[in-house]
Design an enzyme around this catalytic site. Structure first.
Site, mmCIF file in Angstrom:
data_model
loop_
_atom_site.group_PDB
_atom_site.id
_atom_site.type_symbol
_atom_site.label_atom_id
_atom_site.label_comp_id
_atom_site.label_asym_id
_atom_site.label_seq_id
_atom_site.Cartn_x
_atom_site.Cartn_y
_atom_site.Cartn_z
ATOM 1 N N GLU A 1 0.840 -1.139 -0.179
ATOM 2 C CA GLU A 1 -0.292 0.143 0.304
ATOM 3 C C GLU A 1 0.928 1.336 -0.236
ATOM 4 O O GLU A 1 1.628 1.341 0.806
ATOM 5 C CB GLU A 1 -1.012 -0.411 1.169
ATOM 6 N N ASP A 2 0.248 2.396 -0.751
ATOM 7 C CA ASP A 2 1.234 3.850 -0.086
ATOM 8 C C ASP A 2 0.687 4.328 1.052
ATOM 9 O O ASP A 2 1.771 4.573 1.299
ATOM 10 C CB ASP A 2 0.746 4.875 -1.976
ATOM 11 N N ASP B 1 -4.144 5.331 6.136
ATOM 12 C CA ASP B 1 -5.161 6.213 6.328
ATOM 13 C C ASP B 1 -6.158 5.581 7.941
ATOM 14 O O ASP B 1 -5.794 5.287 8.721
ATOM 15 C CB ASP B 1 -5.518 6.973 5.260
ATOM 16 N N PHE C 1 -2.562 16.418 5.112
ATOM 17 C CA PHE C 1 -2.533 15.352 3.738
ATOM 18 C C PHE C 1 -1.539 15.489 2.801
ATOM 19 O O PHE C 1 -0.554 16.575 2.500
ATOM 20 C CB PHE C 1 -3.842 15.928 2.584
ATOM 21 N N ARG D 1 0.507 13.188 -8.462
ATOM 22 C CA ARG D 1 1.485 11.677 -8.546
ATOM 23 C C ARG D 1 2.815 11.845 -8.822
ATOM 24 O O ARG D 1 3.937 10.664 -8.314
ATOM 25 C CB ARG D 1 0.325 10.929 -9.218
HETATM 26 P P1 IMP Z 1 -8.215 4.491 3.891
HETATM 27 O O1 IMP Z 1 -6.673 3.512 4.730
HETATM 28 O O2 IMP Z 1 -8.914 4.031 3.645
HETATM 29 O O3 IMP Z 1 -8.408 5.499 4.988
HETATM 30 O O4 IMP Z 1 -7.376 4.989 2.709
HETATM 31 C C1 IMP Z 1 -6.903 5.379 1.843
HETATM 32 C C2 IMP Z 1 -6.516 5.472 0.948
HETATM 33 O O5 IMP Z 1 -6.243 7.424 0.974
HETATM 34 C C3 IMP Z 1 -4.841 6.010 0.346
HETATM 35 O O6 IMP Z 1 -3.961 4.439 -0.452
HETATM 36 C C4 IMP Z 1 -4.805 6.687 -0.093
HETATM 37 O O7 IMP Z 1 -5.407 6.804 -1.597
HETATM 38 C C5 IMP Z 1 -5.866 7.937 0.415
HETATM 39 N N1 IMP Z 1 -4.614 8.849 1.003
HETATM 40 C C6 IMP Z 1 -5.722 8.774 2.045
HETATM 41 N N2 IMP Z 1 -4.198 9.378 2.441
HETATM 42 C C7 IMP Z 1 -3.995 10.190 1.927
HETATM 43 C C8 IMP Z 1 -2.528 11.978 1.630
HETATM 44 O O8 IMP Z 1 -2.418 12.082 3.121
HETATM 45 N N3 IMP Z 1 -2.668 11.790 0.482
HETATM 46 C C9 IMP Z 1 -3.180 11.432 -0.332
HETATM 47 N N4 IMP Z 1 -3.982 10.218 -0.308
HETATM 48 C C10 IMP Z 1 -4.543 10.256 0.629
HETATM 49 MG MG MG Z 2 -6.051 9.113 -4.005
#
Ligand code: IMP
Ligand code: MG
Length: 189
Positions: A109-110, A113, A162, A175
């Site tokens: 995962e990148d 969150d 963010f 990106r």
């Molecule tokens: P979550 O963990 O389900 O809330 O979502 C994670 C996804 O939200 C990641 O894969 C990103 O696509 C997006 N995301 C969360 N935080 C950031 C950020 O700081 N910058 C860009 N994308 C983010």
């Molecule tokens: Mg995104």
């Protein structure tokens, strides 16, 4: 520690406040993660699985930092509704091409969150009976976590901001930046 924007990106200064992680710092950490994965997965031919599109930069660098045989596959997700998204329920817009049964799967995962999307996807993958399933995340925002997810390999913790760059987008922009920076509130339109 926050750094100034590289000179070539001075035009971004209205959008991006600070560089949190330089391209060099990211590359160094990715190399460390690749070395750890190479050690742990020797002889197991792991399958790295990523969610398009944000992870492709990290995935490409991580794969090149892994020195043992490895395979890669991708899924893509889209949201049914904002309500479903808030519960982490997503639609698989593109499924894996590789069967997972008996495979050693490393989910890459990148950024994690809330953890909602990842938790949903891990349940989906676990149902396919891989031999093992672990998580590798470049960035972690622990302050936002709603669901506990064990992250075996982690690049960096992120403050509650963010961020964009190195694959991470805001409305599909930024990106391509080689570094990761904090997006200014006024750019969030
Ligand atoms: P979550 O963990 O389900 O809330 O979502 C994670 C996804 O939200 C990641 O894969 C990103 O696509 C997006 N995301 C969360 N935080 C950031 C950020 O700081 N910058 C860009 N994308 C983010
Ligand atoms: Mg995104």
């Amino acid at each position: 520690m926050a750094q100034k924007l590289p000179e070539a990106y001075a035009w971004l200064s209205d959008d991006i406040k600070d560089v949190l992680f330089s391209a060099d710092a990211i590359q160094q950490r990715v190399n460390e993660l690749g070395a750890a994965i190479s050690r742990d997965y020797a002889g197991r031919n792991p399958l790295l699985v990523g969610v398009l599109k944000g992870v492709v930069f990290f995935m490409a660098d991580l794969l090149r930092a892994i020195s043992v045989p490895v395979e890669v596959d991708f899924i893509a997700v889209s949201s049914y509704t904002p309500e479903a998204r808030a519960q982490g329920i997503v639609k698989l817009a593109k499924d894996l091409e590789t069967p997972l049964a008996g495979r050693h799967v490393l989910f890459v995962e990148d950024v994690i969150d809330t953890g909602l999307t990842l938790s949903y996807l891990l349940r989906n993958l676990r149902a396919r009976q891989p031999a093992s399933l672990e998580v590798c995340a470049l960035f972690d925002k622990p302050a936002h976590r709603l669901i506990n997810i064990p992250v075996k390999y982690k690049g960096f913790d992120l403050p509650d901001h963010f961020v964009v760059g190195y694959g991470l987008d805001y409305q599909e922009r930024y990106r391509n930046l080689p570094f990761v920076g904090v997006l200014r509130a006024q750019a969030l339109t």
